[in-house]
Scaffold this motif. Structure first.
Motif, PDB file in Angstrom:
ATOM      1  N   ALA A 214      85.409  37.886  49.263  1.00 15.56           N
ATOM      2  CA  ALA A 214      84.094  38.489  49.088  1.00 15.56           C
ATOM      3  C   ALA A 214      83.085  37.468  48.567  1.00 15.56           C
ATOM      4  O   ALA A 214      81.921  37.448  48.992  1.00 15.56           O
ATOM      5  CB  ALA A 214      84.185  39.672  48.137  1.00 15.56           C
ATOM      6  N   VAL A 215      83.526  36.606  47.650  1.00 13.87           N
ATOM      7  CA  VAL A 215      82.641  35.563  47.117  1.00 13.87           C
ATOM      8  C   VAL A 215      82.229  34.598  48.223  1.00 13.87           C
ATOM      9  O   VAL A 215      81.039  34.297  48.406  1.00 13.87           O
ATOM     10  CB  VAL A 215      83.324  34.802  45.970  1.00 13.87           C
ATOM     11  CG1 VAL A 215      82.521  33.555  45.592  1.00 13.87           C
ATOM     12  CG2 VAL A 215      83.494  35.702  44.749  1.00 13.87           C
ATOM     13  N   THR A 216      83.206  34.091  48.959  1.00 16.81           N
ATOM     14  CA  THR A 216      82.892  33.109  50.000  1.00 16.81           C
ATOM     15  C   THR A 216      82.057  33.736  51.107  1.00 16.81           C
ATOM     16  O   THR A 216      81.188  33.073  51.686  1.00 16.81           O
ATOM     17  CB  THR A 216      84.174  32.492  50.586  1.00 16.81           C
ATOM     18  OG1 THR A 216      85.031  33.536  51.068  1.00 16.81           O
ATOM     19  CG2 THR A 216      84.919  31.699  49.529  1.00 16.81           C
ATOM     20  N   GLY A 217      82.289  35.019  51.380  1.00 24.67           N
ATOM     21  CA  GLY A 217      81.462  35.698  52.369  1.00 24.67           C
ATOM     22  C   GLY A 217      80.021  35.805  51.919  1.00 24.67           C
ATOM     23  O   GLY A 217      79.089  35.596  52.713  1.00 24.67           O
ATOM     24  N   SER A 218      79.824  36.102  50.647  1.00 18.15           N
ATOM     25  CA  SER A 218      78.464  36.231  50.114  1.00 18.15           C
ATOM     26  C   SER A 218      77.727  34.903  50.086  1.00 18.15           C
ATOM     27  O   SER A 218      76.502  34.856  50.236  1.00 18.15           O
ATOM     28  CB  SER A 218      78.500  36.825  48.706  1.00 18.15           C
ATOM     29  OG  SER A 218      78.984  38.150  48.721  1.00 18.15           O
ATOM     30  N   ASP A 222      74.889  29.654  52.021  1.00 17.46           N
ATOM     31  CA  ASP A 222      74.367  28.678  51.063  1.00 17.46           C
ATOM     32  C   ASP A 222      74.894  27.293  51.425  1.00 17.46           C
ATOM     33  O   ASP A 222      76.088  27.023  51.277  1.00 17.46           O
ATOM     34  CB  ASP A 222      74.803  29.059  49.646  1.00 17.46           C
ATOM     35  CG  ASP A 222      74.202  28.158  48.579  1.00 17.46           C
ATOM     36  OD1 ASP A 222      73.622  27.110  48.919  1.00 17.46           O
ATOM     37  OD2 ASP A 222      74.337  28.503  47.382  1.00 17.46           O
ATOM     38  N   ALA A 223      74.013  26.432  51.884  1.00 17.99           N
ATOM     39  CA  ALA A 223      74.433  25.103  52.327  1.00 17.99           C
ATOM     40  C   ALA A 223      75.014  24.266  51.197  1.00 17.99           C
ATOM     41  O   ALA A 223      75.744  23.297  51.446  1.00 17.99           O
ATOM     42  CB  ALA A 223      73.257  24.371  52.957  1.00 17.99           C
ATOM     43  N   ARG A 224      74.702  24.621  49.938  1.00 24.28           N
ATOM     44  CA  ARG A 224      75.202  23.855  48.797  1.00 24.28           C
ATOM     45  C   ARG A 224      76.590  24.302  48.354  1.00 24.28           C
ATOM     46  O   ARG A 224      77.249  23.597  47.579  1.00 24.28           O
ATOM     47  CB  ARG A 224      74.237  23.986  47.613  1.00 24.28           C
ATOM     48  CG  ARG A 224      72.822  23.537  47.931  1.00 24.28           C
ATOM     49  CD  ARG A 224      72.735  22.059  48.175  1.00 24.28           C
ATOM     50  NE  ARG A 224      71.420  21.680  48.682  1.00 24.28           N
ATOM     51  CZ  ARG A 224      71.120  20.452  49.103  1.00 24.28           C
ATOM     52  NH1 ARG A 224      72.029  19.506  49.063  1.00 24.28           N
ATOM     53  NH2 ARG A 224      69.918  20.184  49.551  1.00 24.28           N
ATOM     54  N   PHE A 225      77.042  25.452  48.815  1.00 30.63           N
ATOM     55  CA  PHE A 225      78.332  25.995  48.397  1.00 30.63           C
ATOM     56  C   PHE A 225      79.463  25.210  49.050  1.00 30.63           C
ATOM     57  O   PHE A 225      79.566  25.129  50.272  1.00 30.63           O
ATOM     58  CB  PHE A 225      78.417  27.468  48.787  1.00 30.63           C
ATOM     59  CG  PHE A 225      79.733  28.117  48.481  1.00 30.63           C
ATOM     60  CD1 PHE A 225      80.262  28.088  47.199  1.00 30.63           C
ATOM     61  CD2 PHE A 225      80.442  28.771  49.479  1.00 30.63           C
ATOM     62  CE1 PHE A 225      81.478  28.706  46.917  1.00 30.63           C
ATOM     63  CE2 PHE A 225      81.647  29.392  49.213  1.00 30.63           C
ATOM     64  CZ  PHE A 225      82.176  29.362  47.922  1.00 30.63           C
ATOM     65  N   ALA A 226      80.326  24.617  48.213  1.00 31.07           N
ATOM     66  CA  ALA A 226      81.415  23.763  48.703  1.00 31.07           C
ATOM     67  C   ALA A 226      82.778  24.415  48.569  1.00 31.07           C
ATOM     68  O   ALA A 226      83.806  23.748  48.701  1.00 31.07           O
ATOM     69  CB  ALA A 226      81.403  22.425  47.961  1.00 31.07           C
ATOM     70  N   GLY A 227      82.804  25.722  48.297  1.00 30.14           N
ATOM     71  CA  GLY A 227      84.079  26.425  48.238  1.00 30.14           C
ATOM     72  C   GLY A 227      84.484  26.826  46.834  1.00 30.14           C
ATOM     73  O   GLY A 227      83.719  26.695  45.880  1.00 30.14           O
ATOM     74  N   VAL A 228      85.709  27.309  46.734  1.00 31.78           N
ATOM     75  CA  VAL A 228      86.248  27.843  45.491  1.00 31.78           C
ATOM     76  C   VAL A 228      87.276  26.871  44.920  1.00 31.78           C
ATOM     77  O   VAL A 228      88.017  26.221  45.661  1.00 31.78           O
ATOM     78  CB  VAL A 228      86.910  29.210  45.735  1.00 31.78           C
ATOM     79  CG1 VAL A 228      87.625  29.712  44.500  1.00 31.78           C
ATOM     80  CG2 VAL A 228      85.861  30.224  46.179  1.00 31.78           C
TER      81      VAL A 228
END
Length: 241
Positions: A214-218, A222-228
């Motif tokens: 759910a987090v990664t889907g949300s 976001d181009a800055r999001f590099a994962g968990v």
């Protein structure tokens, strides 16, 4: 994922690499002691890199907001060319003298990140608690500006809470145009106070995977999001289904 190389009983390199492959881990933060890589460090890095996992040198101490200790550690850790990055986990907000010295200590952390980055060609990533972006926005921004990337320790066990607690920090990071990861906890939490809502330890692997999806889907847009990032190997492996 974070991999802590406990001196008395370091994790088995094959087991770490196997979990990394099973869970599609792309990068591991492997802790390096003060004196530099040990034979166990070499074995762990070799196993992970052999499995196609990028490996960063992990290190930090709450005292590393003053002096040159972080630079000394980094130079020892990276001298053998084992690593592809440096991952700082300093956390001065855990110090006993934090109250009343918050700005001073965070300014010191910004200098530490700056000094380490200036002495290595490797990318430098830093762990930060998201609440700092609201409580100390200037200092948070200064630290982010000096790092190549940030891992937000958004230690909550539901996607809505992870996203809400990290919202201000993510906005600040977006303004600085830096990549970031969202970190979650899978082990017991007892500092500053125990809270089942801060960890997936009592939820199990199925809930962890559901909430992280759910987090990664949300954050997919976001181009800055590099994962968990998962803290840490041992607790993650021990999670019940």
């Amino acid at each position: 994922m974070w991999v802590w190389m406990h001196e008395a009983a370091p994790p088995d390199p094959a087991a770490v690499a196997a979990l990394a492959v099973q869970q599609r881990v792309t990068e591991a933060f492997v802790s390096v002691p003060w004196g530099g890589p040990t034979p166990a460090t070499h074995d762990q890095v070799a196993a992970l890199r052999g499995a196609g996992v990028r490996v960063s040198a992990l290190g930090g101490d709450p005292s590393w907001t003053t002096g040159a200790d972080a630079v000394t550690w980094m130079q020892r850790a990276t001298a053998a060319f084992l690593f592809q990055g440096v991952h700082l986990d300093v956390e001065p907000w855990t110090r006993r003298d934090w109250a009343g010295r918050e700005r001073e200590l965070l300014d010191g952390l910004a200098r530490t990140v700056r000094d380490v980055a200036a002495r290595t060609d490797l990318p430098v990533e830093v762990d930060l608690s998201p609440w700092l972006a609201e409580a100390h926005p200037r200092q948070f921004g200064d630290i982010v500006a000096r790092a190549d990337a940030v891992t937000l320790m958004a230690y909550r066990d539901r996607a809505a809470d992870i996203l809400a607690s990290s919202a201000a920090a993510r906005r600040a990071i977006a303004g600085a145009r830096k990549p970031y990861r969202v970190g979650v906890e899978t082990g017991p939490v007892g500092d500053p106070e125990p809270s089942a809502g801060q960890t997936f330890a009592d939820d199990g692997r199925t809930v962890l995977e559901r909430e992280l999806a759910a987090v990664t889907g949300s954050l997919a847009g976001d181009a800055r999001f590099a994962g968990v990032a998962i803290h840490d190997f041992e607790a993650w492996r021990a999670l019940q289904p």
